[in-house]
Structures are given as structure tokens and as C-alpha cells.
Design a protein around this motif. Structure first.
Motif, PDB file in Angstrom:
ATOM      1  N   UNK A 160       0.686  -1.050  -0.023  1.00  0.00           N
ATOM      2  CA  UNK A 160      -0.019  -0.030  -0.053  1.00  0.00           C
ATOM      3  C   UNK A 160       0.838   1.397   0.144  1.00  0.00           C
ATOM      4  N   UNK A 161       0.628   2.230  -1.007  1.00  0.00           N
ATOM      5  CA  UNK A 161       1.475   3.363  -1.028  1.00  0.00           C
ATOM      6  C   UNK A 161       0.775   4.626  -0.717  1.00  0.00           C
ATOM      7  N   UNK A 162       1.443   5.806  -0.674  1.00  0.00           N
ATOM      8  CA  UNK A 162       1.063   6.988  -0.238  1.00  0.00           C
ATOM      9  C   UNK A 162       0.019   7.466  -1.369  1.00  0.00           C
ATOM     10  N   UNK A 163       0.029   7.091  -2.562  1.00  0.00           N
ATOM     11  CA  UNK A 163      -1.145   7.538  -3.609  1.00  0.00           C
ATOM     12  C   UNK A 163      -1.917   6.412  -3.753  1.00  0.00           C
ATOM     13  N   UNK A 164      -2.248   5.550  -2.798  1.00  0.00           N
ATOM     14  CA  UNK A 164      -3.218   4.383  -2.881  1.00  0.00           C
ATOM     15  C   UNK A 164      -4.606   4.974  -3.133  1.00  0.00           C
ATOM     16  N   UNK A 165      -5.068   4.240  -4.462  1.00  0.00           N
ATOM     17  CA  UNK A 165      -6.231   4.776  -4.994  1.00  0.00           C
ATOM     18  C   UNK A 165      -7.611   4.521  -4.481  1.00  0.00           C
ATOM     19  N   UNK A 166      -7.297   3.193  -3.496  1.00  0.00           N
ATOM     20  CA  UNK A 166      -8.541   2.586  -2.823  1.00  0.00           C
ATOM     21  C   UNK A 166      -8.543   3.642  -1.630  1.00  0.00           C
ATOM     22  N   UNK A 167      -9.986   4.284  -1.524  1.00  0.00           N
ATOM     23  CA  UNK A 167     -10.207   5.129  -0.424  1.00  0.00           C
ATOM     24  C   UNK A 167     -10.312   4.450   0.929  1.00  0.00           C
ATOM     25  N   UNK A 168     -10.897   3.069   0.899  1.00  0.00           N
ATOM     26  CA  UNK A 168     -11.209   2.253   1.739  1.00  0.00           C
ATOM     27  C   UNK A 168      -9.734   1.935   2.784  1.00  0.00           C
ATOM     28  N   UNK A 169      -8.578   2.216   1.920  1.00  0.00           N
ATOM     29  CA  UNK A 169      -7.292   1.813   2.500  1.00  0.00           C
ATOM     30  C   UNK A 169      -6.610   2.933   3.014  1.00  0.00           C
ATOM     31  N   UNK A 170      -7.021   4.142   2.998  1.00  0.00           N
ATOM     32  CA  UNK A 170      -6.594   5.505   3.251  1.00  0.00           C
ATOM     33  C   UNK A 170      -6.019   5.425   4.584  1.00  0.00           C
ATOM     34  N   UNK A 171      -6.547   4.839   5.572  1.00  0.00           N
ATOM     35  CA  UNK A 171      -6.416   5.076   6.840  1.00  0.00           C
ATOM     36  C   UNK A 171      -4.974   4.200   7.231  1.00  0.00           C
ATOM     37  N   UNK A 172      -4.772   3.327   6.467  1.00  0.00           N
ATOM     38  CA  UNK A 172      -3.725   2.245   6.713  1.00  0.00           C
ATOM     39  C   UNK A 172      -2.330   3.165   6.347  1.00  0.00           C
ATOM     40  N   UNK A 173      -2.500   3.943   5.382  1.00  0.00           N
ATOM     41  CA  UNK A 173      -1.272   4.580   4.816  1.00  0.00           C
ATOM     42  C   UNK A 173      -0.258   5.246   5.637  1.00  0.00           C
ATOM     43  N   UNK A 174      -0.762   6.154   6.841  1.00  0.00           N
ATOM     44  CA  UNK A 174       0.340   6.631   7.590  1.00  0.00           C
ATOM     45  C   UNK A 174       1.290   5.614   8.519  1.00  0.00           C
ATOM     46  N   UNK A 175       0.494   4.628   9.011  1.00  0.00           N
ATOM     47  CA  UNK A 175       1.393   3.457   9.685  1.00  0.00           C
ATOM     48  C   UNK A 175       2.088   2.837   8.693  1.00  0.00           C
ATOM     49  N   UNK A 176       1.691   2.537   7.672  1.00  0.00           N
ATOM     50  CA  UNK A 176       2.388   1.896   6.822  1.00  0.00           C
ATOM     51  C   UNK A 176       3.664   2.470   6.336  1.00  0.00           C
ATOM     52  N   UNK A 177       3.580   3.845   5.954  1.00  0.00           N
ATOM     53  CA  UNK A 177       4.708   4.526   5.386  1.00  0.00           C
ATOM     54  C   UNK A 177       5.768   4.721   6.740  1.00  0.00           C
ATOM     55  N   UNK A 178       5.287   4.775   7.930  1.00  0.00           N
ATOM     56  CA  UNK A 178       6.264   4.824   9.132  1.00  0.00           C
ATOM     57  C   UNK A 178       6.938   3.419   9.302  1.00  0.00           C
ATOM     58  N   UNK A 179       6.239   2.394   8.975  1.00  0.00           N
ATOM     59  CA  UNK A 179       6.940   1.171   9.254  1.00  0.00           C
ATOM     60  C   UNK A 179       7.724   0.809   8.046  1.00  0.00           C
ATOM     61  N   UNK A 180       7.063   0.581   6.826  1.00  0.00           N
ATOM     62  CA  UNK A 180       7.609   0.083   5.751  1.00  0.00           C
ATOM     63  C   UNK A 180       8.341   1.044   4.719  1.00  0.00           C
ATOM     64  N   UNK A 182       8.512   4.492   1.917  1.00  0.00           N
ATOM     65  CA  UNK A 182       7.982   4.664   0.792  1.00  0.00           C
ATOM     66  C   UNK A 182       8.088   3.715  -0.423  1.00  0.00           C
ATOM     67  N   UNK A 183       7.403   3.712  -1.424  1.00  0.00           N
ATOM     68  CA  UNK A 183       7.596   2.831  -2.570  1.00  0.00           C
ATOM     69  C   UNK A 183       9.002   2.710  -3.065  1.00  0.00           C
ATOM     70  N   UNK A 184       9.439   1.428  -2.893  1.00  0.00           N
ATOM     71  CA  UNK A 184      10.868   1.199  -3.595  1.00  0.00           C
ATOM     72  C   UNK A 184      11.524   1.051  -2.306  1.00  0.00           C
ATOM     73  N   UNK A 185      11.362   1.202  -1.112  1.00  0.00           N
ATOM     74  CA  UNK A 185      12.227   1.215   0.051  1.00  0.00           C
ATOM     75  C   UNK A 185      12.387  -0.400   0.080  1.00  0.00           C
ATOM     76  N   UNK A 186      13.676  -1.004   0.664  1.00  0.00           N
ATOM     77  CA  UNK A 186      13.899  -2.340   0.910  1.00  0.00           C
ATOM     78  C   UNK A 186      12.966  -2.643   1.969  1.00  0.00           C
ATOM     79  N   UNK A 187      12.660  -2.314   2.665  1.00  0.00           N
ATOM     80  CA  UNK A 187      11.632  -2.873   3.930  1.00  0.00           C
ATOM     81  C   UNK A 187      10.403  -3.210   3.048  1.00  0.00           C
ATOM     82  N   UNK A 188      10.024  -2.600   2.087  1.00  0.00           N
ATOM     83  CA  UNK A 188       8.898  -2.926   1.336  1.00  0.00           C
ATOM     84  C   UNK A 188       8.756  -4.473   0.969  1.00  0.00           C
ATOM     85  N   UNK A 189       9.915  -4.881   0.409  1.00  0.00           N
ATOM     86  CA  UNK A 189      10.187  -6.005  -0.089  1.00  0.00           C
ATOM     87  C   UNK A 189      10.393  -7.193   0.855  1.00  0.00           C
ATOM     88  N   UNK A 190      10.918  -6.734   1.898  1.00  0.00           N
ATOM     89  CA  UNK A 190      11.426  -7.719   3.039  1.00  0.00           C
ATOM     90  C   UNK A 190      10.170  -8.074   3.748  1.00  0.00           C
TER      91      UNK A 190
END
Length: 270
Positions: A160-180, A182-190
Motif C-alpha cells: 500500500x503506497x501513499x498514492x493508494x487509489x482505494x479510499x477504503x485503505x487510506x487509513x492504513x497509509x500513515x502507519x504503513x509509511x512509517x513502518x515500511x 516509501x515505494x521502492x524502499x527495501x523494507x517493502x520487499x522484505x
């Protein structure tokens, strides 16, 4: 505390663990079998993970777990996971929630309650973010668990990325960005659960725990769960997936929790 039974009858307790990895005191709930004592083993342990925006006491306050657990022969541990996806992030100080779980929480529980201590007596389960965490733990450390379960799992978290088009998932974005990151970061793949399933070594698949998961037919996470079921089927990973009437809410999770606890009991009795 649950409205169903008083604490002394439930044999529940809040335990505070001073975590070096997280740099703070962290609480967890322990729900003990009725016959548990310090001198006798508590048998198996289910680690039950809460969802995003939740707390370690959510199951006690939002479900009938008191009623469901009253006669169960195993220990239930409800840890605190914050909004951190049960994951490590080496770029952030004291953000080692996966390492905390394996290196501090499990050893503490097995020492304090004389419980678990081998793969066949450990299970992990959770809802939403906790479902993601449970399955990620099972893939990362299959030697630790005989059973993993998810209710309404947010299996797509690392994608899930900061430009996630699904509005139902927008609430997830801040915690996901802080944990994993941005798009392309190694933590995403891991931490990509789909990638873990697709890349898990074929010769080791038989060593994975049994996976059970379900999702509500009215839940926006249903397509993600369906897609993950297809991934497991393609890899011939043993699992059971059910689509059940319901939404992404406590009414659904309360109903399914009773089923998950029964499955854990059956697994531990084998």
C-alpha cells in the motif's frame, strides 16, 4: 475487563515487560487455563494479535473471549503491537516489534508461565493488521508454530503506497509509511507477504504451519484474501480459506474468534 466473567475467575492478568528492543515498558494480557499454576505447565500458547489502531486488551473488551476461553486447556497471550505491523524498521529508533516478539515476549511467556517451549505447542493468530503479522511470523519462523490463523487479514500492507487509489485503505497509509517506508524502499520487499509465499523454498513447504484464514463477504479486504488464497494454492501450501458473511468489524471478529480458538484446541490436541 470483560463483562462476562470477573478477573479472578478468568485467571487473566496484565503483565508489564521492560523491553530493551522497544526502549519502554510494554504490556500484554495473559489468559490462563483454569488449572494453571506455577508448578504445572500451561500446555500450549496462542499468541493473539490485535489490529491497527488497537491495543493489547481489545479482545477482552470487544469480544466474548472470556466465555470462549473459560474451558480451554491452553494459554492465550494478547501482546501490544501499537500501529507498527509487527515489523522491524532499522531506520527508526526502538522500532523492533518483530524482534521484540521473538526475542523478548516469547521467552518471557515460556519462562513465566511454564508454557509453549516447542513448535507443536505454539500458535499465532490475529485480525486485520494482526492477521498480517500472524502469517508473516509463520513464514519467517515456521519452526516456531504449528498453526497460524487470520481474520480479515491485511495481507497487502507492504504494497500500500501513499498514492493508494482505494479510499477504503487510506487509513492504513500513515502507519504503513512509517513502518515500511516509501515505494521502492527495501523494507517493502522484505515484509511483502505475497513475495514471502511466492518465494518460499519448495523443499521447505512441508515445514510450514497449517494456515487458516477467513474474511467477510462485505469486507473491502476480501479481494486481497482471495488473491492470497490463490497464491497458497499455486504453491501447494496447505491451508483453509473461508468467505463468511460479515464486514471488517468486531461483530464479525467475535463470531470468528470462537472458531479460531476451537481450531487451535484441535491442533494442540494432535
Amino acid at each position: 475487563m470483560s463483562k462476562n466473567l470477573p478477573e479472578e475467575m478468568l485467571k487473566t492478568r496484565i503483565v508489564n515487560l521492560q523491553s530493551k528492543l522497544l526502549g519502554k515498558e510494554v504490556s500484554y494480557y495473559a489468559i490462563l487455563p483454569e488449572n494453571h499454576s506455577k508448578q504445572s505447565a500451561a500446555g500450549g500458547v496462542l499468541y493473539l494479535l490485535h489490529g491497527l489502531f488497537g491495543r493489547f486488551d481489545n479482545y477482552l473488551t470487544n469480544t466474548k473471549i472470556a466465555e470462549y476461553a473459560k474451558d480451554l486447556p491452553f494459554l492465550i497471550i494478547c501482546p501490544e503491537g501499537g500501529d507498527n505491523w509487527y515489523s522491524d524498521n532499522t531506520e527508526i529508533a526502538d522500532h523492533y516489534y518483530e524482534s521484540y516478539f521473538f526475542e523478548e515476549l516469547i521467552p518471557e511467556v515460556e519462562r513465566k508461565f511454564n508454557a509453549g517451549k516447542n513448535r507443536n505447542s505454539r500458535a499465532v493468530a490475529g485480525l486485520s493488521m494482526g492477521g498480517y503479522g500472524a502469517f508473516k511470523f509463520a513464514f519467517c519462523r515456521p519452526e516456531m508454530f504449528c498453526f497460524a490463523a487470520s481474520m480479515s487479514g491485511a495481507f497487502h500492507a507492504a504494497a500500500v503506497f501513499e498514492d493508494e487509489p482505494n479510499p477504503a485503505w487510506q487509513d492504513l497509509v500513515p502507519s504503513i509509511l512509517s513502518t515500511f517506508g516509501k515505494k521502492g524502499d527495501k523494507s517493502r520487499e522484505a515484509n511483502d507477504l505475497f513475495r514471502m509465499a511466492e518465494n518460499f523454498p519448495a523443499e521447505q513447504i512441508e515445514n510450514l504451519p497449517f494456515f487458516y484464514f477467513d474474511c467477510g463477504a462485505e469486507d473491502s479486504f476480501l479481494p486481497v484474501n482471495q488473491r492470497f488464497a490463490q497464491s497458497l494454492k499455486r504453491r501447494q501450501i496447505i491451508h483453509q480459506f473461508l468467505e463468511i458473511s460479515g464486514a471488517h468489524d468486531w461483530d464479525y471478529w467475535d463470531r470468528r474468534l470462537k472458531v479460531v480458538l476451537s481450531l487451535v484446541k484441535d491442533q494442540f490436541s494432535k
